[in-house]
Design an enzyme around this catalytic site. Structure first.
Site, mmCIF file in Angstrom:
data_model
loop_
_atom_site.group_PDB
_atom_site.id
_atom_site.type_symbol
_atom_site.label_atom_id
_atom_site.label_comp_id
_atom_site.label_asym_id
_atom_site.label_seq_id
_atom_site.Cartn_x
_atom_site.Cartn_y
_atom_site.Cartn_z
ATOM 1 N N GLU C 60 0.807 -1.220 0.000
ATOM 2 C CA GLU C 60 0.000 0.000 0.000
ATOM 3 C C GLU C 60 0.839 1.268 0.000
ATOM 4 O OE1 GLU C 60 -0.569 -2.600 1.914
ATOM 5 O OE2 GLU C 60 -2.553 -3.296 1.284
ATOM 6 N N PHE C 83 -9.299 -2.388 1.413
ATOM 7 C CA PHE C 83 -10.236 -2.192 2.531
ATOM 8 C C PHE C 83 -9.701 -1.060 3.405
ATOM 9 C CE2 PHE C 83 -11.531 -6.469 1.408
ATOM 10 C CZ PHE C 83 -12.892 -6.477 1.658
ATOM 11 N N GLY C 85 -9.120 -0.847 6.473
ATOM 12 C CA GLY C 85 -8.112 -1.203 7.465
ATOM 13 C C GLY C 85 -6.727 -1.409 6.878
ATOM 14 N N PRO C 89 -0.660 1.182 6.148
ATOM 15 C CA PRO C 89 0.727 1.102 5.654
ATOM 16 C C PRO C 89 1.076 2.256 4.718
ATOM 17 C CG PRO C 89 -0.346 -1.054 5.472
ATOM 18 C CD PRO C 89 -1.424 -0.057 5.844
ATOM 19 N N HIS C 129 -11.722 -4.934 8.284
ATOM 20 C CA HIS C 129 -12.455 -4.760 7.034
ATOM 21 C C HIS C 129 -13.696 -3.882 7.200
ATOM 22 C CE1 HIS C 129 -9.936 -8.225 6.085
ATOM 23 N NE2 HIS C 129 -10.277 -8.144 4.819
HETATM 24 C C1 LIG Z 1 -1.993 -4.890 4.424
HETATM 25 C C2 LIG Z 1 -3.037 -5.680 3.693
HETATM 26 N N1 LIG Z 1 -3.367 -5.353 2.441
HETATM 27 C C3 LIG Z 1 -4.340 -6.019 1.781
HETATM 28 C C4 LIG Z 1 -4.990 -7.072 2.370
HETATM 29 C C5 LIG Z 1 -6.117 -7.803 1.624
HETATM 30 N N2 LIG Z 1 -5.700 -9.174 1.313
HETATM 31 C C6 LIG Z 1 -6.009 -10.194 2.122
HETATM 32 S S1 LIG Z 1 -5.281 -11.618 1.652
HETATM 33 C C7 LIG Z 1 -4.566 -10.898 0.320
HETATM 34 C C8 LIG Z 1 -3.657 -11.702 -0.562
HETATM 35 C C9 LIG Z 1 -2.559 -12.338 0.222
HETATM 36 O O1 LIG Z 1 -1.748 -13.125 -0.580
HETATM 37 P P1 LIG Z 1 -0.586 -14.014 0.041
HETATM 38 O O2 LIG Z 1 0.251 -13.197 0.950
HETATM 39 O O3 LIG Z 1 0.111 -14.657 -1.092
HETATM 40 O O4 LIG Z 1 -1.300 -15.079 0.955
HETATM 41 P P2 LIG Z 1 -2.350 -16.180 0.510
HETATM 42 O O5 LIG Z 1 -3.710 -15.575 0.624
HETATM 43 O O6 LIG Z 1 -2.012 -16.594 -0.876
HETATM 44 O O7 LIG Z 1 -2.192 -17.274 1.488
HETATM 45 C C10 LIG Z 1 -4.917 -9.554 0.246
HETATM 46 C C11 LIG Z 1 -4.491 -8.626 -0.809
HETATM 47 C C12 LIG Z 1 -4.608 -7.396 3.681
HETATM 48 N N3 LIG Z 1 -5.177 -8.398 4.361
HETATM 49 N N4 LIG Z 1 -3.633 -6.698 4.319
#
Ligand SMILES: Cc1ncc(C[n+]2csc(CCOP(=O)(O)OP(=O)(O)O)c2C)c(N)n1
Ligand SMILES: Cc1ncc(C[n+]2csc(CCOP(=O)(O)OP(=O)(O)O)c2C)c(N)n1
Ligand SMILES: [Mg+2]
Ligand SMILES: [Mg+2]
Lengths: 327, 351, 327, 351
Positions: C60, C83, C85, C89, C129
């Site tokens: 972010e 979202f 929340g 960052p 969220h």
């Molecule tokens: C700081 C932040 N930004 C965005 C999100 C929204 N979000 C939740 S899971 C995700 C993808 C995560 O991918 P990865 O780290 O590869 O983990 P995976 O879900 O594949 O296990 C996103 C963008 C979040 N939870 N936290």
């Protein structure tokens, strides 16, 4: 009782914290051999070692993040953020983690972490070095936010903050670091208030000046100057912004019927807005004028040469006092 | 660097000179059982979500080997920082179905006592747990304790500033921390190639971490490498990093629509590398598991599913007023007042 | 006039922005083939290509940081933060760079960057969220902060925000994404207000309900319900939080003499505090009761099962209305 | 990897097979002149601060080769993102003493028009300029322009999340950006070993950047490597990274007290590697600079110092009310009202 500067008073406070709590840790950028850019941590690493007084990498998010991890392991970190304007990289860790982990864990985890931040203007610094960002943290549930204004409070509030069980944002008005006063390091003196209490710095009957940090001196001067106009002004050093000691504040405004809030931060959405609204809700019928706010203008902090115009000073405080009386 | 593999997709053992593992029938059966249970639980939770019993679910489907192989390589005293998809690892630590489900039902923000299981609550803000793990490991270091710390995260999370700050800080501070990335190829709809140019383990090595890459669908390889790396860590050889190449077979979460961004053929190719099927082929070929064992595992799975289902519906929901009590350790008049006002307000309707 | 959901209305708004401004760019996590987790960017990458609709890495701070760089190069980025929340960052880039670069460069550099943030609760989401963090940004000089509440506004406000010259925090109440209404995509209709103007959603004479985003519907319902009690309530959708249209607001409270502010965010230090203080300063003698605030409690956003108790609802709004009348 | 060196500390040329440079007398004289001017200016600014004419000054002393060598390797159309200590680079771009000093006098937050010099305003929040540079380079990429972007930062700044996000993002997005780290061994009182475990260029390579390390006190090496790397970048070979090993001879700023944290012997050892002395030895040995040249440079230095001094005292200070005008491009009633109130308030005292 020794006479100490605010900087020294906090230093001796940190020293006592390190002595009293074997798990306490002081950490931050340049807090070790340099003793911090304001020398607040002077000599601590020499006396307590590099395991307890830690020069960290240059990464604010991780200063707070690792402090959280240390607290989870049973440590009690006291972190320093070098300047107010550099706390923002740590905002995510403060707001989503430090403030929320207790609630997120259903009260199971407790994070006794103190984040010390030199705050505010008045020292002719370059950009990002003079900000007052308390409103971001007071609006964040899960944090205590306090601001000291003098050596005695600096010493005691730091010790209280570092001995508690909750995260504390601990503001130190940098323009007051060199102010001197007597500081008793032994407990029990009646001048030492609990961390969450406001302090009536000057009693008065006609108007209440509510303020904190670097502006306490300014407000005291304004109150003195107002004597000439036959006005008796009560000055309250709020000390604890969150939780806010509305009891002391309300009692004062009930009595005076007039209230002016003074802080360095921009007024729009600033902490003065909360005070104004909260006080008005509580003493509505006693108010002879609306709660007025004096603060920085709603611009980024200006270049150093403009500080004097930007920051509330005696004249601007007195102007608000006049307006309150003229209402 | 090729990913370490000890068991190929046909179920053949491929011993690796650098990563010895005493592959006993018992060990394989144990892994098989744990992975089957994890998958069953995950499937049941998915169903519960579809039936409206959970608000959201994020499946661990396909990542069982990466999680089971790694968490079982740690000592039970080693503290673990999960992200939010580590259900298989959590089950291995003894966390109960009720504890795992309650957060996703929306009754609480977290389900278990992290101290009890030495398994931290889930962290949903990506990468935020990595500085925590680093700090925790600083504490372990200061305590002189014979522990290491394990931190899970995903390929997507590795792009966050917090992740990289933690890699760097942990390396510089020389703390007993093992970063474990489940590179499941996707971060929601974003493929790994959008996140990074070079492989993650290469980046980790750049920070000075002892970095390795492993076939994350090979539970034996994951276990061998994690055990070996943890041992080096314990011996004071500095913080480490494991990248486990795996795949998220399901959507990102029950709200996701993976058909929008990935192909069936990609999915199929990863299904062929399924960690459970692969281990089953080994067990079958070697004759290490008899019918009784399989019956027993099937039975255990059924029981677990039934338990999950029944506890889910009975998950306790405290009174809302409890929300006010968990914010601060030391009470404040603001929260006490709001709690009181809230209760009065509710009462006013009961008249 | 087509009937669109809020989500679709913003989507068509983004489409128009991409058509009208050749230098505009849509960027964020999963905004491409997925079309965003709320499908607000659905189909845009297909139609405008990967150079103009960019799936970013998961970072972010750099989403905002690179958007700043793109703007310095003459582009007009519209970023999505997935979202509420997860904006923290990026806080440093927003507060110290995006908001300040114009002032820091003495007005030489201009950053037409829009940051879209799905905001607030009401959809039963997991932690982080459902947050309402507008107070952090309204207190930040150098940003515009707006919040839409319905499809027509969503469409037009987005187009206005993306056509301006200043950075805009653009909030979209996620619980309203599926609400439908007629949306005229052609300019000139009198229903389309300038971006900084508040809208009187419902006229009334006895009390002013000030609100925005997801709470506008709730307040309208409360106003309808209050008719039974013979109370005529004016409802104002503030729309632009910063700058705040005090003209419209003050005129209303001058008329009604009573005012209640409603938002989802925690009350302490929330944006309602600013409104309360600002309104009180301006219409002090006309006020029959203090400005009352209804909002989330001062706790982190609770687990989904508690949303209904946590968020202001009809009953809590009416309770405040009652208290105002009873003052 | 050894740092690339083309000129040793004794002033001997050491041609490097990978980094050819046409070392002409003219080139060397030009570098010498630029470095001398930069140092003179820096010294004068330091003095002005000590005399109370500037609020703060951060010296570039000792880092002239790293800055002059690199910035002169770029085309004048290439946009540069400095940190806050790049005075030598700024002077090379034609930024005037008045423009450089005004920010440190406290009259403004920045001094020059970045578009005019293709040199961004200084960024004091560490590493924040690196995502900006990345985004700017994304724009260059989209424009299909024949430009590359140069971003300066320090060893300390490299620990920030923003720095690492930018390394990763720039690599993944394949943008025409050159990261240039002046590793001057210290971040205020914090030595490089506290910031990181592995050398920075190694980390950069881990992200997939084309990374190099150079003797940052050797202007010829810096210039050769930067030119070569910029050429590769222009040829579309992907984003790059240069670590220049140099030293901050002065304190961190005029507020610093370096005696508290570093030794005289360390300082002495770096003084011996001084970039200007070294180049002077080359000029002397080769007889590439005559007395007239030296006289001319001395004279130019004196003039620059005098100019710096005289413009500094006359730096314009606008009226405070101008502060309200630079916040937003489109006026708001809040700011207009505050501006008016401010002026009325001031007026009320003039009566
Ligand atoms: C700081 C932040 N930004 C965005 C999100 C929204 N979000 C939740 S899971 C995700 C993808 C995560 O991918 P990865 O780290 O590869 O983990 P995976 O879900 O594949 O296990 C996103 C963008 C979040 N939870 N936290
Ligand atoms: C985000 C942030 N944190 C802290 C500071 C305070 N600070 C200013 S310069 C500095 C040291 C920087 O070191 P380095 O990046 O090596 O650059 P150098 O000063 O050596 O040129 C610090 C800690 C800052 N400016 N920004
Ligand atoms: Mg992933
Ligand atoms: Mg440095």
């Amino acid at each position: 009782m020794p006479v100490l500067t605010l900087s020294n008073a906090i230093n001796t406070g940190l020293r006592r914290v390190l002595e009293d709590h074997p798990k306490s840790i002081v950490m931050g950028q340049d807090v070790g051999s340099l003793g911090g850019v304001f020398r607040v941590t002077n000599g601590l690493q020499k006396d307590f070692g590099t395991d307890r007084v830690i020069d960290t990498p240059l990464a604010e998010s991780s200063i707070v993040g690792t402090a959280i991890g240390l607290a989870l392991r049973g440590y009690r970190p006291v972190c320093e953020i070098q300047f107010d304007g550099f706390v923002y990289p740590a905002f995510n860790q403060i707001v989503s983690q430090l403030a929320k982990i207790r609630a997120r864990s259903d009260g199971r985890l407790c994070l006794p972490v103190v984040i010390r931040i030199p705050v505010g203007g008045g020292i002719g610094a370059v950009e990002h070095h003079s900000e007052s960002n308390e409103a971001y943290f007071t609006h964040t549930a899960g944090l205590r936010v306090v601001c000291c204004s003098n050596p005695l409070d600096g010493h005691w509030m730091l010790r209280q903050a570092a001995s508690g069980s909750d995260p504390v944002i601990f503001y130190e008005p940098k323009r007051r670091y060199w102010d001197k006063a007597e500081v008793s390091e032994s407990a029990g003196t009646e001048r030492v208030l609990p961390l969450h209490k406001a302090r009536i710095v000057r009693a008065g009957s006609d108007l209440t000046l509510l303020t904190y940090g670097g502006m306490v001196q300014t407000c005291l001067q304004a109150a003195e100057a107002a004597v000439e106009d036959g006005r008796s002004i009560e000055v309250i050093d709020i000390r604890s912004l969150s939780p806010l000691d509305l009891e002391t504040i309300t009692a004062s405004v009930e009595k005076t019927g007039r209230c002016v809030v003074v802080h360095e931060a921009p007024v729009f959405g600033g902490f003065g807005a909360e005070i104004g609204s909260a006080v008005t809700e509580r003493v509505f019928y006693r108010l002879l004028a609306p709660v007025l706010r004096v603060g920085g203008f709603d611009t980024p902090y200006p270049p150093a040469k403009f500080e004097d115009q930007y920051l509330p000073d005696l004249d601007r405080v007195l102007d608000a006092v006049d307006r309150s009386f003229a209402w | 660097m090729n990913p370490v593999q000890l068991l190929d997709i046909d179920g053949e053992l491929r011993p690796h000179p650098d990563w010895p593992l005493d592959v006993t029938p018992g060990l394989c059966r144990d892994f098989y059982r744990r992975m089957r249970l994890a998958r069953q639980f995950d499937q049941e939770a998915q169903t519960l979500q579809r039936q409206g019993e959970l608000g959201l679910w994020v499946q661990s489907l396909g990542q069982e080997a990466a999680q089971v192989g790694s968490v079982t390589a740690m000592r039970s005293t080693d503290y673990v920082f999960p992200s939010y998809r580590e259900h298989a690892a959590a089950l291995c630590r003894g966390i109960t179905p009720a504890e795992l489900l309650i957060q996703w039902r929306g009754n609480r923000h977290s389900g278990w006592d992290p101290d009890r299981y030495r398994f931290h609550i889930y962290t949903l803000v990506l990468a935020a747990q990595l500085p925590h793990a680093t700090g925790y490991a600083m504490g372990v270091q200061r305590d002189g304790a014979d522990e290491v710390v394990l931190a899970y995260f995903g390929d997507g999370a590795s792009s966050e500033g917090d992740a990289n700050e933690a890699f760097n800080w942990a390396a510089a501070a020389d703390v007993p921390l093992l970063f474990f990335c489940q590179n499941n190829q996707w971060a929601i709809s974003t493929p790994v190639r959008t996140q990074m140019r070079a492989p993650l383990h290469q980046r980790a090595r750049g920070f000075g971490l002892d970095a390795h890459v492993v076939d994350g669908n090979d539970v034996l390889a994951v276990h061998a490498v994690t055990s070996g790396v943890a041992q080096r860590l314990r011996a004071g050889m500095g913080p480490a990093f494991i990248e486990a190449l795996t795949y998220r077979i399901a959507g990102h979460s029950t709200s996701d629509d993976p058909g929008r961004y990935r192909t069936d053929s990609e999915l199929d190719s990863w299904r062929a590398r399924d960690p459970i099927g692969r281990l089953k082929r080994l067990l079958d070929k070697q004759g290490w598991a008899d019918k009784a064992f399989h019956t027993e595992v099937d039975e255990e799975c059924r029981t677990l599913a039934a338990t999950a289902r029944s506890v889910c519906r009975d998950l306790p929901l405290s009174d809302f007023s409890a929300v006010f009590d968990t914010v601060m350790a030391e009470p404040t008049s603001l929260l006490a007042g709001q709690r009181r006002q809230y209760l009065e307000f509710v009462d006013s309707f009961e008249d």
